[in-house]
Design a protein around this motif. Structure first.
Motif, PDB file in Angstrom:
ATOM      1  N   CYS A  30       0.857  -1.176   0.000  1.00 44.95           N
ATOM      2  CA  CYS A  30       0.000   0.000   0.000  1.00 44.95           C
ATOM      3  C   CYS A  30       0.895   1.229   0.000  1.00 44.95           C
ATOM      4  O   CYS A  30       1.982   1.211   0.564  1.00 44.95           O
ATOM      5  CB  CYS A  30      -0.895   0.033   1.240  1.00 44.95           C
ATOM      6  N   ASP A  31       0.438   2.311  -0.623  1.00 46.54           N
ATOM      7  CA  ASP A  31       1.229   3.532  -0.635  1.00 46.54           C
ATOM      8  C   ASP A  31       1.570   3.954   0.782  1.00 46.54           C
ATOM      9  O   ASP A  31       0.705   3.997   1.650  1.00 46.54           O
ATOM     10  CB  ASP A  31       0.473   4.671  -1.333  1.00 46.54           C
ATOM     11  N   GLY A  32       2.841   4.252   1.015  1.00 46.67           N
ATOM     12  CA  GLY A  32       3.272   4.725   2.320  1.00 46.67           C
ATOM     13  C   GLY A  32       3.345   3.674   3.394  1.00 46.67           C
ATOM     14  O   GLY A  32       3.382   3.998   4.577  1.00 46.67           O
TER      15      GLY A  32
ATOM     16  N   TYR B  38       5.767   1.731   4.200  1.00 44.96           N
ATOM     17  CA  TYR B  38       7.073   1.686   4.852  1.00 44.96           C
ATOM     18  C   TYR B  38       7.581   3.106   5.089  1.00 44.96           C
ATOM     19  O   TYR B  38       7.660   3.903   4.164  1.00 44.96           O
ATOM     20  CB  TYR B  38       8.083   0.928   3.979  1.00 44.96           C
ATOM     21  N   LEU B  39       7.909   3.410   6.325  1.00 44.03           N
ATOM     22  CA  LEU B  39       8.480   4.698   6.698  1.00 44.03           C
ATOM     23  C   LEU B  39       9.992   4.552   6.738  1.00 44.03           C
ATOM     24  O   LEU B  39      10.513   3.614   7.345  1.00 44.03           O
ATOM     25  CB  LEU B  39       7.965   5.136   8.072  1.00 44.03           C
TER      26      LEU B  39
ATOM     27  N   GLN C 273      13.577   6.298   7.772  1.00 44.87           N
ATOM     28  CA  GLN C 273      14.150   7.329   8.631  1.00 44.87           C
ATOM     29  C   GLN C 273      15.653   7.107   8.758  1.00 44.87           C
ATOM     30  O   GLN C 273      16.104   6.001   9.048  1.00 44.87           O
ATOM     31  CB  GLN C 273      13.489   7.284  10.000  1.00 44.87           C
TER      32      GLN C 273
ATOM     33  N   GLY D  53      11.490   9.390   3.640  1.00 45.54           N
ATOM     34  CA  GLY D  53      10.247   9.306   2.887  1.00 45.54           C
ATOM     35  C   GLY D  53       9.470   8.059   3.235  1.00 45.54           C
ATOM     36  O   GLY D  53       9.692   7.427   4.265  1.00 45.54           O
ATOM     37  N   ARG D  54       8.559   7.713   2.344  1.00 51.03           N
ATOM     38  CA  ARG D  54       7.726   6.517   2.500  1.00 51.03           C
ATOM     39  C   ARG D  54       7.722   5.756   1.189  1.00 51.03           C
ATOM     40  O   ARG D  54       7.920   6.343   0.129  1.00 51.03           O
ATOM     41  CB  ARG D  54       6.295   6.888   2.864  1.00 51.03           C
ATOM     42  N   ALA D  55       7.469   4.476   1.268  1.00 50.88           N
ATOM     43  CA  ALA D  55       7.434   3.631   0.077  1.00 50.88           C
ATOM     44  C   ALA D  55       6.366   2.563   0.233  1.00 50.88           C
ATOM     45  O   ALA D  55       5.936   2.250   1.345  1.00 50.88           O
ATOM     46  CB  ALA D  55       8.793   2.975  -0.141  1.00 50.88           C
ATOM     47  N   ALA D  56       5.965   1.998  -0.897  1.00 48.63           N
ATOM     48  CA  ALA D  56       4.932   0.966  -0.897  1.00 48.63           C
ATOM     49  C   ALA D  56       5.501  -0.430  -0.687  1.00 48.63           C
ATOM     50  O   ALA D  56       4.760  -1.356  -0.381  1.00 48.63           O
ATOM     51  CB  ALA D  56       4.153   1.014  -2.207  1.00 48.63           C
TER      52      ALA D  56
ATOM     53  N   ALA E 127      11.620   1.001  -0.802  1.00 51.05           N
ATOM     54  CA  ALA E 127      12.253   1.756   0.280  1.00 51.05           C
ATOM     55  C   ALA E 127      13.767   1.735   0.123  1.00 51.05           C
ATOM     56  O   ALA E 127      14.429   2.769   0.250  1.00 51.05           O
ATOM     57  CB  ALA E 127      11.855   1.182   1.634  1.00 51.05           C
TER      58      ALA E 127
END
Length: 66
Positions: A24-26, A28-29, A31, A39-42, A47
């Motif tokens: 799903c979009d976002g 994985y966070l 940091q 950022g974020r990744a699906a 990521a």
């Protein structure tokens, strides 16, 4: 009932944390160890790719602000 922390992985000095449903979009966070959000990744692969693309610029920005 004990709660466990969400799964996370390390890649090139960054922490990738699963915060949603995979693919799903976002989901994985990402940091950096400095605390800066990359950022974020699906996906986990997405990521890692984002980290590979952004890590040099992020390190330059952190060095300039130090």
């Amino acid at each position: 009932m004990a709660f466990s922390s969400p799964p996370c992985w390390l890649h090139r000095g960054c922490r990738i944390q699963l915060i949603g449903y995979p693919r799903c979009d976002g989901a994985y966070l990402i940091q950096h160890s400095s605390g800066a959000v990359v950022g974020r990744a699906a996906s986990l692969g997405g990521a890692r790719q984002l980290i590979d693309e952004q890590i040099q610029l992020l390190r330059q920005r952190l060095a300039a602000s130090a």
